[in-house]
Design a protein around this motif. Sequence first.
Motif, mmCIF file in Angstrom:
data_model
loop_
_atom_site.group_PDB
_atom_site.id
_atom_site.type_symbol
_atom_site.label_atom_id
_atom_site.label_comp_id
_atom_site.label_asym_id
_atom_site.label_seq_id
_atom_site.Cartn_x
_atom_site.Cartn_y
_atom_site.Cartn_z
ATOM 1 N N LEU A 1 0.840 -1.196 0.000
ATOM 2 C CA LEU A 1 0.000 0.000 0.000
ATOM 3 C C LEU A 1 0.879 1.251 0.000
ATOM 4 O O LEU A 1 0.645 2.194 -0.763
ATOM 5 C CB LEU A 1 -0.934 -0.016 1.208
ATOM 6 N N PHE A 2 1.898 1.272 0.857
ATOM 7 C CA PHE A 2 2.845 2.392 0.913
ATOM 8 C C PHE A 2 3.478 2.633 -0.460
ATOM 9 O O PHE A 2 3.508 3.762 -0.963
ATOM 10 C CB PHE A 2 3.923 2.084 1.958
ATOM 11 N N GLN A 3 3.979 1.568 -1.070
ATOM 12 C CA GLN A 3 4.663 1.722 -2.351
ATOM 13 C C GLN A 3 3.713 2.218 -3.440
ATOM 14 O O GLN A 3 4.084 3.082 -4.241
ATOM 15 C CB GLN A 3 5.343 0.419 -2.749
ATOM 16 N N ARG A 4 2.482 1.729 -3.454
ATOM 17 C CA ARG A 4 1.504 2.225 -4.436
ATOM 18 C C ARG A 4 1.192 3.689 -4.183
ATOM 19 O O ARG A 4 1.106 4.484 -5.126
ATOM 20 C CB ARG A 4 0.210 1.420 -4.367
ATOM 21 N N PRO B 1 10.847 10.717 -10.722
ATOM 22 C CA PRO B 1 10.954 9.252 -10.687
ATOM 23 C C PRO B 1 12.131 8.769 -9.836
ATOM 24 O O PRO B 1 12.011 7.770 -9.117
ATOM 25 C CB PRO B 1 11.125 8.872 -12.156
ATOM 26 N N ALA B 2 13.256 9.463 -9.879
ATOM 27 C CA ALA B 2 14.410 9.075 -9.057
ATOM 28 C C ALA B 2 14.092 9.257 -7.568
ATOM 29 O O ALA B 2 14.485 8.426 -6.741
ATOM 30 C CB ALA B 2 15.645 9.888 -9.443
ATOM 31 N N ASP B 3 13.382 10.330 -7.226
ATOM 32 C CA ASP B 3 12.961 10.545 -5.835
ATOM 33 C C ASP B 3 12.058 9.407 -5.365
ATOM 34 O O ASP B 3 12.221 8.871 -4.265
ATOM 35 C CB ASP B 3 12.183 11.862 -5.678
ATOM 36 N N ILE B 4 11.106 9.045 -6.217
ATOM 37 C CA ILE B 4 10.138 7.994 -5.876
ATOM 38 C C ILE B 4 10.852 6.669 -5.644
ATOM 39 O O ILE B 4 10.567 5.949 -4.685
ATOM 40 C CB ILE B 4 9.066 7.854 -6.985
ATOM 41 N N TRP C 1 12.661 6.711 -2.377
ATOM 42 C CA TRP C 1 11.721 6.713 -1.261
ATOM 43 C C TRP C 1 11.057 5.350 -1.083
ATOM 44 O O TRP C 1 10.977 4.830 0.025
ATOM 45 C CB TRP C 1 10.684 7.794 -1.523
ATOM 46 N N ALA C 2 10.583 4.762 -2.169
ATOM 47 C CA ALA C 2 9.725 3.582 -2.046
ATOM 48 C C ALA C 2 10.335 2.293 -2.584
ATOM 49 O O ALA C 2 9.734 1.233 -2.448
ATOM 50 C CB ALA C 2 8.399 3.842 -2.757
ATOM 51 N N ARG D 1 18.129 10.354 0.851
ATOM 52 C CA ARG D 1 17.772 8.934 0.859
ATOM 53 C C ARG D 1 18.264 8.298 -0.429
ATOM 54 O O ARG D 1 17.858 8.701 -1.509
ATOM 55 C CB ARG D 1 16.255 8.774 0.997
ATOM 56 N N ARG D 2 19.167 7.342 -0.261
ATOM 57 C CA ARG D 2 19.714 6.600 -1.410
ATOM 58 C C ARG D 2 20.210 7.535 -2.521
ATOM 59 O O ARG D 2 19.919 7.342 -3.696
ATOM 60 C CB ARG D 2 18.687 5.623 -1.952
ATOM 61 N N GLY D 3 20.923 8.578 -2.126
ATOM 62 C CA GLY D 3 21.521 9.486 -3.089
ATOM 63 C C GLY D 3 20.608 10.579 -3.617
ATOM 64 O O GLY D 3 21.046 11.422 -4.398
#
Length: 164
Positions: free
Chosen positions: A22-25, A37-40, A43-44, A143-145
């Motif tokens: 649910l979080f990822q969706r 898209p790189a942020d997403i 994040w997820a 977060r992750r660069g």
Amino acid sequence: MPDRLFVIRDYHAGDADTTLALFQRAVREVASRDYTPADIEAWAGHIDPGVWANSLERQFTWLAMLDDTPAGFASLNDHGHLDMLFVSPDHQRCGVASALLMTAEQAVRQRGMHQLTTEASLTARPFFEAQGFEVMKAQAIERRGQVLRNFWMEKRLDHTRSAL
């Protein structure tokens, strides 16, 4: 979603995979209007399911359910910080987030605390402002660069009023 009622229930250990999906969706389909898209992906993406489950089990966590379908979830730590509040893309603007927030506020009041804090995304900020939160500071979280922008927000709670 007319004529359908959802209920708030406590999180169970078996809900980890459901809440992660649910979080990822929610991040990929809703927050994507405010993040790249790189942020997403930062994040997820690449979330360890065991770490996810452990995090939710250590907090006060609730699910909003429509029949047997999870519509959203929220988690609150011991210090009155709303760590997560996510609603399925299929159930946006149906009162799910408001009901989960009300549940968290009630839990904070019952513990004798006077404020609720959260770190709201660009997407969630208008919702939290409409619910009485104030931006205390803008943040840039790595977060992750990727550098993700969000807002540290607080809401003072009135203890003379109880949540319904």
